[in-house]
Design an enzyme around this catalytic site. Structure first.
Site, mmCIF file in Angstrom:
data_model
loop_
_atom_site.group_PDB
_atom_site.id
_atom_site.type_symbol
_atom_site.label_atom_id
_atom_site.label_comp_id
_atom_site.label_asym_id
_atom_site.label_seq_id
_atom_site.Cartn_x
_atom_site.Cartn_y
_atom_site.Cartn_z
ATOM 1 N N HIS A 1 29.031 42.608 9.994
ATOM 2 C CA HIS A 1 29.254 41.900 11.245
ATOM 3 C C HIS A 1 28.686 42.647 12.452
ATOM 4 O O HIS A 1 29.040 42.334 13.587
ATOM 5 C CB HIS A 1 30.749 41.664 11.492
ATOM 6 C CG HIS A 1 31.417 40.827 10.457
ATOM 7 N ND1 HIS A 1 31.851 41.340 9.268
ATOM 8 C CD2 HIS A 1 31.713 39.506 10.434
ATOM 9 C CE1 HIS A 1 32.410 40.379 8.541
ATOM 10 N NE2 HIS A 1 32.325 39.258 9.225
ATOM 11 N N ALA B 1 24.759 37.814 13.360
ATOM 12 C CA ALA B 1 23.357 38.075 13.029
ATOM 13 C C ALA B 1 23.208 38.578 11.605
ATOM 14 O O ALA B 1 22.177 38.346 10.963
ATOM 15 C CB ALA B 1 22.771 39.092 14.007
ATOM 16 N N ILE C 1 22.148 35.983 9.002
ATOM 17 C CA ILE C 1 20.930 35.208 9.207
ATOM 18 C C ILE C 1 19.935 35.349 8.058
ATOM 19 O O ILE C 1 19.034 34.519 7.896
ATOM 20 C CB ILE C 1 20.255 35.615 10.543
ATOM 21 C CG1 ILE C 1 19.391 34.472 11.086
ATOM 22 C CG2 ILE C 1 19.444 36.904 10.404
ATOM 23 C CD1 ILE C 1 18.948 34.677 12.529
ATOM 24 N N GLU D 1 28.502 26.868 11.849
ATOM 25 C CA GLU D 1 29.804 27.040 11.221
ATOM 26 C C GLU D 1 30.897 27.151 12.297
ATOM 27 O O GLU D 1 30.856 28.064 13.126
ATOM 28 C CB GLU D 1 29.789 28.288 10.336
ATOM 29 C CG GLU D 1 28.776 28.202 9.202
ATOM 30 C CD GLU D 1 28.444 29.551 8.606
ATOM 31 O OE1 GLU D 1 29.210 30.502 8.834
ATOM 32 O OE2 GLU D 1 27.413 29.653 7.914
ATOM 33 N N GLU E 1 23.414 29.278 5.748
ATOM 34 C CA GLU E 1 22.477 29.600 6.823
ATOM 35 C C GLU E 1 21.081 29.061 6.542
ATOM 36 O O GLU E 1 20.387 28.608 7.462
ATOM 37 C CB GLU E 1 22.439 31.114 7.055
ATOM 38 C CG GLU E 1 23.665 31.672 7.746
ATOM 39 C CD GLU E 1 24.896 31.698 6.859
ATOM 40 O OE1 GLU E 1 26.027 31.682 7.389
ATOM 41 O OE2 GLU E 1 24.728 31.751 5.611
ATOM 42 N N GLN F 1 26.764 32.503 12.811
ATOM 43 C CA GLN F 1 28.031 33.071 13.274
ATOM 44 C C GLN F 1 27.940 34.562 13.604
ATOM 45 O O GLN F 1 28.536 35.028 14.570
ATOM 46 C CB GLN F 1 29.106 32.820 12.230
ATOM 47 C CG GLN F 1 30.518 32.898 12.761
ATOM 48 C CD GLN F 1 31.509 32.339 11.750
ATOM 49 O OE1 GLN F 1 31.805 32.983 10.740
ATOM 50 N NE2 GLN F 1 31.995 31.143 12.018
ATOM 51 N N PRO G 1 19.907 34.773 4.750
ATOM 52 C CA PRO G 1 19.620 33.647 3.848
ATOM 53 C C PRO G 1 18.730 32.581 4.484
ATOM 54 O O PRO G 1 18.078 31.814 3.766
ATOM 55 C CB PRO G 1 21.017 33.079 3.534
ATOM 56 C CG PRO G 1 21.933 34.233 3.731
ATOM 57 C CD PRO G 1 21.361 34.996 4.876
#
Length: 343
Positions: A135, A90, A93, A35, A66, A88, A95
């Protein structure tokens, strides 16, 4: 790496970009995807300039999916390419976890070696930007549990470049977590201010051109006799700063790769010091420190002079406004150090 290789001062973002550039120039089968990694150069600018240099067929943006990103990468790897997908953050991740666990990790085994998944999944992880619960997570332990996946976490620009090159060249899937708190410089563990820019820091020197650091080899940050400290990523710098301020002669080991793990370096150090402290940012329960503690207990029981100390994040959802209290820092690390010294 040549002993005569010229050096340049880079931060971790620049070192990662440099590694991708070096490898894409060497191997036309390497593609970068994710992305906003193309025209924009990534949310942290780790892929800046690569699309312009190598074209849109080798550096390209993907939909926000993802599962799709990693699934496509697995197919590319089986076909003969060496994809380097970026997730983009962690936290995003999950999905794609089924594609990593059920497909990438098992492809070599289920095909009896006919196919491999030479993919390197890059992703910034951990706190440091007040990103909150979506995030800032540190999910490295999830991947160390999966047979067939290697897990790498650099702590310096020098290691980030050399380890990323080794990961890209590896024929099996690698999770390459980048500690974003130290993307631009090392931190002292007290405040959200760097000790000094990477450009002036002792670990900011990065060789030009190609070099690789073998996966599965830890780095002894400094030698010592009082205790062994095991850490990775940001916590290497935090532990080093706290121990230096306390004046403790500790041996600090930067694991660099969690799987494969350099147990021999750990074992040799604890046999010398007799004491062990483990520091990581992730939650305590089920964190990688628990596995380290078990391994040390199994391999070094008769050399231990005190209980193993673990200093970790808390077993809570990641706090947004209180993330600097969540991090292992000078207070909690200092208390663990004092307990070991008194034991």
């Amino acid at each position: 790496m040549s002993e005569t290789a010229s050096m340049k001062k880079l931060n971790m973002i620049e070192a990662i970009n440099d590694a991708l550039d070096v490898m894409m120039a060497r191997d036309s089968n390497i593609v970068v995807m994710g992305e906003d990694v193309g025209y924009f150069g990534g949310v942290f600018r780790a892929t800046a300039g690569l699309q312009k240099k190598y074209g849109r067929t080798r550096v390209f943006d993907t939909p926000i999916s993802e599962c799709g990103i990693i699934g496509v990468a697995v197919g590319m790897g089986a076909y003969g390419l060496r994809p380097v997908p970026e997730i983009q953050f962690a936290d995003y991740i999950y999905p794609g976890l089924d594609q990593l666990v059920s497909e990438a990790a098992r492809l070599r085994y289920r095909s009896a070696g006919e196919f491999t998944a030479p993919i390197t999944v890059r992703s910034p992880f951990g706190g440091g930007i007040f990103g909150g619960q979506t995030h800032s997570q540190s999910p490295e332990a999830l991947f160390t549990h999966v047979s067939g996946i290697k897990t790498v976490i650099p702590a310096t620009p020098h290691d980030a470049k050399g380890l990323l090159i080794a990961a890209i060249e590896d024929n099996d899937p690698v999770i390459f977590f980048e500690p974003k708190r130290i993307y631009n410089g090392p931190f002292n563990g007290y405040y959200d201010k760097p000790v000094e820019p990477w450009s002036r820091h002792k670990d900011g020197a990065v060789p030009e051109g190609y070099y690789r650091i073998p996966l599965g080899k830890a780095r002894v940050v400094r030698e010592g006799e009082a205790m062994t400290v095991l850490a990775y990523g940001t916590m290497v710098h935090v532990a080093e700063a706290v121990l230096a301020e306390k004046g403790v002669d500790a041996e600090i080991i930067d694991l660099r790769t969690l799987v494969p793990l350099d147990i021999e370096t750990i074992k040799a150090s604890i046999e010398k010091t007799g004491k062990c402290m483990i520091v990581h940012e992730a939650t305590r329960t089920g964190g990688f420190g628990a596995e380290l503690s078990a391994l040390v207990q199994e391999r070094c029981f008769y050399h231990l002079e005190a209980p193993i100390e673990r200093v970790t994040g808390f077993d809570t959802p990641y706090p947004h406004s209180l993330e600097w209290a969540y991090f292992p820092g000078p207070v909690r690390i200092g208390e663990a150090v004092d307990r070991l010294l008194k034991a």
